[in-house]
Design a protein around this motif. Structure first.
Motif: not given
Length: 438
Positions: A66-71, A371-379, A390-399, A401-402
């Motif tokens: 997860a994260g910001p893309r250049q394009d 949880d406040s930290v987690y919520c902000s990062r998820l957002a 991107k579409t039809k995805f969830v954002v979360s942590t696995v292992n 990592r976002f």
């Protein structure tokens, strides 16, 4: 390991706009770098999987980082976003709403953000809830409060009508905050958008205090839930210990999974029994719950019982299956049932029983710091993913990592406590209850 999981995220098309974020493309300049599409994270980190891939030549299953893309796919100056919250209340919803609005406005310069009131009902114009225009000024303080600023509802609406609403209002991205039913709903919206060949991104942000979303580490609100429950268990222990053969029964949420009950008992280790939906226990018999409880009272003269709402449903006779608007089975009240059965069983044995159900207090509490930290990062990560098309995805942590994961994969089944796991063994070590109660 389940090798049938597919982690490919769908895209609306080729991103053609440069991100307004002034980030780096090189390492070593002390500025966060854009995430590249080739940046992947291995799903199964076990040595067994490593050796399997080494011996077979298979590529390990990987998730998109997860994260910001250049394009980016959307032109920020011409983009409209919408946010909807669905299902039961949960700590942290307002934090996520605030985070999404702030990220859209300040990171990408998106000026129009629409709040959809009262869940998916708000996308049905026949109901007539209207929209709420969201701005940084309007949402700047909402994280201090529990509940949802936008309101919520259970149950779906006509998918075609909801997509009509998105199209007619020129909405380019929809952020849906909710649990299993909400995520399935937003995926269905995404499917209808695909059929119409529209370019609208739909994103799920997993919300359930039950922590029962499959594959991901943790849903937001869960940690606050057992944090708020912990002092209640402390006080329940005080009540039980303050009476001869005192018994406190605390019912916590957990329709199909007992994570809150188990985690709260570990966080406040004064609990003697944890009963969860994953375990099969019996009331009667030499090793049944009532006799195990009697032996506990003989030794210690008090007991604290934590029971998840979905536990022990097999004990109810002639049970009629009734579902709520979200399609969840409505469970019989196991807390009151246990209280009644204990009173019956100990009719020759003096006991004092206190029954406590703090469920709705817990789920409507504001998020704690973690949880406040987690919520902000998820957002933030949800916004970055949507902007990239991107579409039809969830954002979360696995292992830890976002990542972005396909909605269809995380909604195939509910996550449950493995009774052979070290986590559950820790609960048994904390409570002292037997491995089996039957």
């Amino acid at each position: 390991m389940n090798r049938n999981v597919k982690f490919q995220i769908e895209s609306l098309g080729t991103p053609e706009f440069k991100s307004p974020l002034q980030l780096s493309t090189v390492r070593g300049d002390n500025i966060f770098s854009f995430i590249k599409e080739k940046d992947k994270l291995v799903f199964d980190l076990s040595v067994e999987n490593y050796n399997h891939c080494l011996s077979t030549g298979e590529t390990p299953q990987c998730l998109e980082k997860a994260g910001p893309r250049q394009d980016v796919f959307f032109d920020p100056g011409k983009t409209t976003a919408a946010i909807v919250t669905c299902g039961g209340l949960c700590p942290g919803i307002n934090n996520v709403i605030r985070g999404v609005v702030m990220a859209l406005h300040y990171f990408y310069g998106i000026k129009r953000v629409i709040g959809i009131p009262y869940g998916y009902e708000g996308l049905n114009p026949d109901i007539g809830h209207g929209f709420i225009e969201l701005s940084p000024e309007k949402v700047k303080d909402i994280h201090q409060f529990g509940g949802t600023f936008l309101g919520s509802s259970r149950g779906g609406q006509d998918v075609s009508k909801m997509v009509d609403t998105l199209v007619n209002n020129k909405i380019d991205m929809l952020f849906a905050i909710g649990g299993d039913g909400t995520l399935k709903g937003v995926n269905a919206i995404g499917e209808e958008i695909n059929r119409r060949n529209e370019k609208i991104s739909v994103v799920g942000i997993p919300k359930t205090i039950d922590n029962d979303i499959d594959l991901i580490d943790e849903s937001f609100g869960f940690e606050t839930a057992f944090d708020v429950a912990s002092p209640i268990l402390r006080d329940a222990h005080n009540e039980a210990a303050g009476a001869y053969n005192g018994i406190s029964i605390v019912k916590l949420m957990g329709r199909d999974s007992g994570f809150i009950a188990a985690s709260a008992a570990l966080a406040m280790p004064v609990v003697n029994f944890v009963l969860i939906p994953e375990m099969d226990f019996q009331l009667e018999g030499e090793n049944g719950f009532l006799e195990v409880l009697r032996r506990r009272l003989d030794r210690k003269k008090h007991a604290v019982i934590v029971v998840a709402e979905g536990a022990g449903q097999h004990l109810f006779k002639n049970k009629n299956v009734i579902k709520d608007a979200s399609g969840n089975i409505k469970h019989d009240d196991i807390g009151l049932f246990l209280k009644h059965k204990i009173e019956e069983h100990f009719d020759d044995f003096p006991v004092t029983i206190k029954y406590i159900d703090p469920s709705y207090i817990i789920r409507s509490a504001p998020a704690n710091s973690s949880d406040s930290v987690y919520c902000s990062r998820l957002a933030y990560h949800a916004v970055h993913g949507a902007m990239a098309g991107k579409t039809k995805f969830v954002v979360s942590t696995v292992n830890n990592r976002f990542v972005y994961a396909p909605i269809v994969e995380v909604t195939k089944k509910r996550k449950k406590i493995d009774l052979e796991s070290e986590f559950w063994f820790s609960v048994l070590q904390s409570t002292g209850q037997p491995f089996s109660i039957k």
